[in-house]
Structure formats: C-alpha cells, structure tokens
Design an enzyme around this catalytic site. Structure first.
Site, short mmCIF file in Angstrom:
data_model
loop_
_atom_site.label_atom_id
_atom_site.label_comp_id
_atom_site.label_asym_id
_atom_site.label_seq_id
_atom_site.Cartn_x
_atom_site.Cartn_y
_atom_site.Cartn_z
N SER A 155 0.83 -1.20 0.00
CA SER A 155 0.00 0.00 0.00
C SER A 155 0.87 1.24 0.00
O SER A 155 2.03 1.22 0.39
CB SER A 155 -0.87 0.02 1.25
OG SER A 155 -0.04 0.14 2.38
N LYS A 156 0.24 2.32 -0.45
CA LYS A 156 0.90 3.62 -0.52
C LYS A 156 1.42 4.05 0.84
O LYS A 156 2.41 4.75 0.93
CB LYS A 156 -0.14 4.64 -0.96
CG LYS A 156 -0.01 5.09 -2.40
CD LYS A 156 -0.81 6.34 -2.58
CE LYS A 156 -1.65 6.22 -3.83
NZ LYS A 156 -2.61 7.23 -4.04
N ARG A 157 0.68 3.65 1.89
CA ARG A 157 1.04 4.11 3.22
C ARG A 157 2.45 3.68 3.62
O ARG A 157 3.12 4.34 4.37
CB ARG A 157 0.02 3.62 4.25
CG ARG A 157 -0.82 4.74 4.80
CD ARG A 157 -1.98 4.22 5.61
NE ARG A 157 -2.87 3.42 4.80
CZ ARG A 157 -3.39 2.26 5.17
NH1 ARG A 157 -3.08 1.74 6.33
NH2 ARG A 157 -4.22 1.61 4.37
N GLY B 16 5.03 3.10 1.48
CA GLY B 16 6.07 3.41 0.48
C GLY B 16 5.44 3.75 -0.85
O GLY B 16 4.22 3.72 -0.99
#
Ligand code: GLU
Length: 502
Positions: free
Chosen positions: A261-263, A265
C-alpha cells in the site's frame, strides 16, 4: 488452441499512474509472450468513465516503454485486432449482450440503488453472502417477474442494467497455471451486471468479449481477479467459445506482509523513476516479485534478454511476494557497478549540463563536461553512488566549489599545526610538474615522515578543503581528477573561508 501463436495482454484502466503491481503484470505477460515467440498487446479498459483520468493512457504506455516493455499492438501503435480501447468497441458489446438476452442467459434489471442496498443489508444481517435477489428475473427464466411488468417498465424508459443469469446448481472448475485446479459453486456467484445503465459494459463482460475476439491464448493477471473467473467462464460457455489459459499472480506485500500500500512506500512506477532508479534495476526487481529461476541458481542480476530466455509461469509462486526496497537498492548498485562507463557518461552528462545552467563552476567547462573527465569521475565513484544522478548530485565537488565544510570533521581533524602543515604542503603541490595520484601520495608521505607524523594529519584536511566532506574515494585519485589548479585554489580558498578551531 494447439499450435496457435501465443498472444497475451496487459489491460490497464486509465485511472492514474502505473502501479508497480501493474508493471509486474505487464512484464510477466511480455516475458511469457516473447519467450514463446508470440505477441504482447496493450488494451485500455475505460468502461468506468467516471474514473477515467486525462493522459493516463499515454503515461501508462510511456512508462511501460521506458521500462523496455513495448507492445506489438496497442492503442498508440495499432494492430489487426483493434480498436484497443474499450470505449471504442461499444457496438461489439451491445451485439453480444443482445444475443445473451435472446438466449435467456441475461435479463433486464430495474432495481434501484436503494433497493439493492436494502437487500444487501438484509442479507448481511441474516449472515448471508450479499447477492442480487433476482427480483427482476423473468418468469420464463425461472424467476417471478411477469413479462408484462418488464415490458411496461422498459417502455417507460426506466433506467436498467442487464445481468447475466448464473445457472443454478452447477460448479465451475478450471485449471490455473499457477494455482492448479480451482472450483467454485454457482450458488456463490452473483448475477453479474453485464451492461450498466449508462450503456457501457462492465469490466467482466467487456474483457471476456475482447479476450475472445482479440484471440488471447493466455490471461496473466493479479490474484484479485481469481474470484471473477467463474463469471467469465460461464460467459465463455454461453457463447460456446473456448476460454484462454489463465494464470493469477501472487499478491504484492509490504515487508510486514500486509497488502502493498501507498502508506508504507511508493507504489507508482513514476515515483521510482523520479528518484533515479534505472529501468534495468526496476525490471530486474519486479521480475523477482513472485518468480525465481529455481533451485541451484544463484543468479540475481538479469537483463531483459535473460529474463525472456529463463521466464516460465510454472516458476511463479503462489505465496505473496514481499516488496523489499533494500533489494531494489542493491540491484541498482549492481547495475551501476557493472554498467559501461560510456553509458553512465551519456546518462550523467545531461544532468550535469542542467546543473550548470543553475550554478556557476570555477572549473573549465570544456574539461568538466568532457567524456574523458566524466569517465574518470565515474570510475572513481561507481562503487559509492546509489543512483546514476549521484555522479553529479552526491559528487558535486567534481564540478563545483564546496558550498560548506563538514564542521564536525574539522573539529575532529584539525590540530594547532594543521594550517601550517597545509601551507607548507601547498608549496610542494604547486611545484609538481606531474599531478598524478602516485606522485601526490609519494610527496605527502615524504613530507610527513621526517616530522614523525602520519599521512592522516594531511589526508583528512586535504579532503575536507577540496571536497567539503569527510568521505569519498581515494584522496590521491580524487586530487588527480580535480587537477592541480582546482586543488590549489580550493586549499587556499578553504583556508580563508573556514575558521578552524586552532
Ligand atoms: N482492467 C483490469 C485491471 O485494471 C484488468 C484485469 C484483467 O487483466 O483482466 O486490473
């Protein structure tokens, strides 16, 4: 399908950037097609018009091409199976949906959003898996809605969708190349919407129609699509078409094994490009996210050609693949270490020229922008940089005067004698006719030895004054590359600029 030319596809929705998971899907499709001497195709799935992003299609294709994944057929380059954008194929979906309606494999559904939601909540409350309740399934198809009510609603122009009728009491079975046999009971399959009220097909319907008419032999995609397979297979059966072979790729995971997930990286390929990762390293890294050559192979660095030669779907694992950025960084370093210096020079020269437009250099421009000078910088620094741009950014002292000096190092390295020693050694440097690493080293050792001092008393100060920093390549070689004039100017200039704790 026997003996047929292999055709694979990457079918992104133009909703934004290219996700690293998307790059892996595209890469595996590409590697497999090329290995089998077949074709790799890009199809744009833009049936959800509300999520469409301007320029996303162009960027997706551009990013893939940057990575070396060039399609044989695509919206940009055409081909014999076009159009390659789903919104340009609406008449095809319309025609085949009509056929399903005639054959009683599909029906109109006039349910409102509110009704559907109410039904969903009720089923959840009852502990059931939410599914359309078939209120609009016509009597003649085993449902309870009279044809007259359907006709009336239709004539009134009420908004409707068209749903497929999933047969009762059947089980849908298929063989996934990666997962082996997979089976679904039709009771768990929803009457999937095929055509939406805006006249656009859903992903499921459009992709089956297109996969058939574009003659794909293998569908390779992310695991999240595995559960859609039974719906797709039923559609193939309704039409009497032979389905392609399928392979569902393992999930990409964060290091803590949660879904990537974006969270935790960056997930956009563009972010990695912006940071300076090269296409070779990214492709190599992404290829290893779920695939390996097998026991007995120690190889970790692969070129695209080697990947094409060695790739096989049988060696793609089922277990989630952890996205380990350390591995990518390591690969990038391996590539820089082994890349021919001319190639590195051709990459760094434009970066340097752009810097030189912003900043003044006191060094002769024709020298520092020459291939010969840049090759020397590359050879000295290739083991020390993490990205190609760092031959300029991390090594700016090869082109620009130090803007500051490492104060901590100065405190540590300067003694009351340093200034005096520097001044004396400067005279020796000025007198050198040959400004080579060997000569500088020999002179320095000869200078300190009779004083009973170690070379380090000058090595550290010389490095700091000429580069501003306290780490770097071999000092003597660095001074040779910088050249006599620059070295002398910087020692003098540094001595004036910096107030040393004497
Ligand atoms: N448009 C789908 C996606 O963006 C494609 C899925 C498939 O390959 O069938 O993931």
């Amino acid at each position: 399908m026997v003996g047929q030319r292999v055709r694979t596809r990457f079918a992104p929705s133009p909703t934004g950037y290219l996700h690293v998971g998307g790059l892996r899907t595209a890469l595996y499709n590409y590697l497999f097609a090329k290995k089998m001497g077949g074709d790799f195709i890009i199809r744009i799935e833009d049936t959800d018009q509300s999520r469409k992003v301007e320029d996303a299609q162009k960027n997706l294709i551009k990013t893939l091409e940057w990575a070396g994944i060039v399609a044989d057929e695509s919206p940009e380059h055409g081909g014999n199976y076009g159009p390659y954008v789903q919104s340009e194929r609406l008449d095809i979906y319309d025609k085949y949906c009509k056929q399903l309606l005639i054959d009683n494999h599909a029906y109109y559904c006039f349910a409102t959003h509110e009704e559907l939601e109410e039904n969903r909540q009720l089923q959840i409350k009852q502990g059931l898996q939410p599914k359309y309740n078939r209120k609009w399934l016509p009597e003649e198809m085993g449902g309870s809605m009279p044809a007259s009510v359907i006709k009336k609603k239709f004539d009134e122009g009420g908004p409707f969708v068209i749903r497929m009728k999933v047969p009762d009491y059947v089980s849908v079975w298929f063989e996934d190349i990666i997962r082996g046999p997979v089976e679904f009971d039709s009771a768990t399959i929803d009457d999937q919407v095929l055509m939406k009220s805006d006249g656009f097909p859903t992903y499921h319907f459009a992709s089956v129609i297109d996969d058939h008419f574009m003659e794909f032999t293998h569908i390779i995609r992310g695991e999240e699509w595995l559960s859609s397979m039974p719906k797709h297979l039923l559609l193939y059966e309704f039409f009497g078409w032979e389905p392609p072979k399928v392979a569902h790729l393992p999930l990409l995971l964060n290091p803590d094994r949660s879904k990537l997930s974006k969270r935790q990286g960056d997930v956009a390929v563009e972010d990695y490009i912006r940071k300076g990762y090269s296409n070779d390293a990214i492709i190599n890294f992404v290829a290893m996210l779920g695939w390996n050559e097998g026991e007995g192979s120690e190889q970790e660095v692969y070129s695209m050609e080697q990947l094409i030669e060695k790739f096989s779907l049988e060696r793609v694992g089922k277990a989630g693949a952890v996205f380990n950025i350390e591995k990518l960084n390591w690969l990038e370093k391996q590539y820089i270490k082994n890349r021919p210096s001319e190639k590195l020079v051709s990459v760094i020269k434009p970066i340097l020229l752009a810097e030189l437009e912003q900043k003044n250099s006191l060094m002769p421009l024709e020298v520092i922008t020459s291939d010969c000078y840049l090759e020397k910088v590359v050879e000295l620094m290739r083991e020390r940089v993490g990205f190609e741009h760092e031959f300029v950014t991390f090594s700016s002292y090869f082109y620009f005067e130090p803007e500051s000096y490492d104060q901590e190092a100065i405190k540590k390295r300067w003694t009351p004698d340093t200034q005096k020693l520097l001044q004396e050694f400067l005279i020796i440097l000025q007198s050198l006719d040959v400004f080579s690493a060997e000569r500088i080293e020999a002179e320095l050792k000869e200078f300190v030895a009779p004083k009973g001092l170690k070379a380090a008393v000058l090595i550290h100060p010389l490095r700091i004054l000429t580069s501003g920093v306290s780490f770097g390549p071999s000092l003597y070689h660095m001074l040779e590359v910088l050249g006599k004039e620059t070295v002398i100017r910087r020692i003098k200039g540094g001595n004036e600029k910096v107030s040393f704790p004497v």
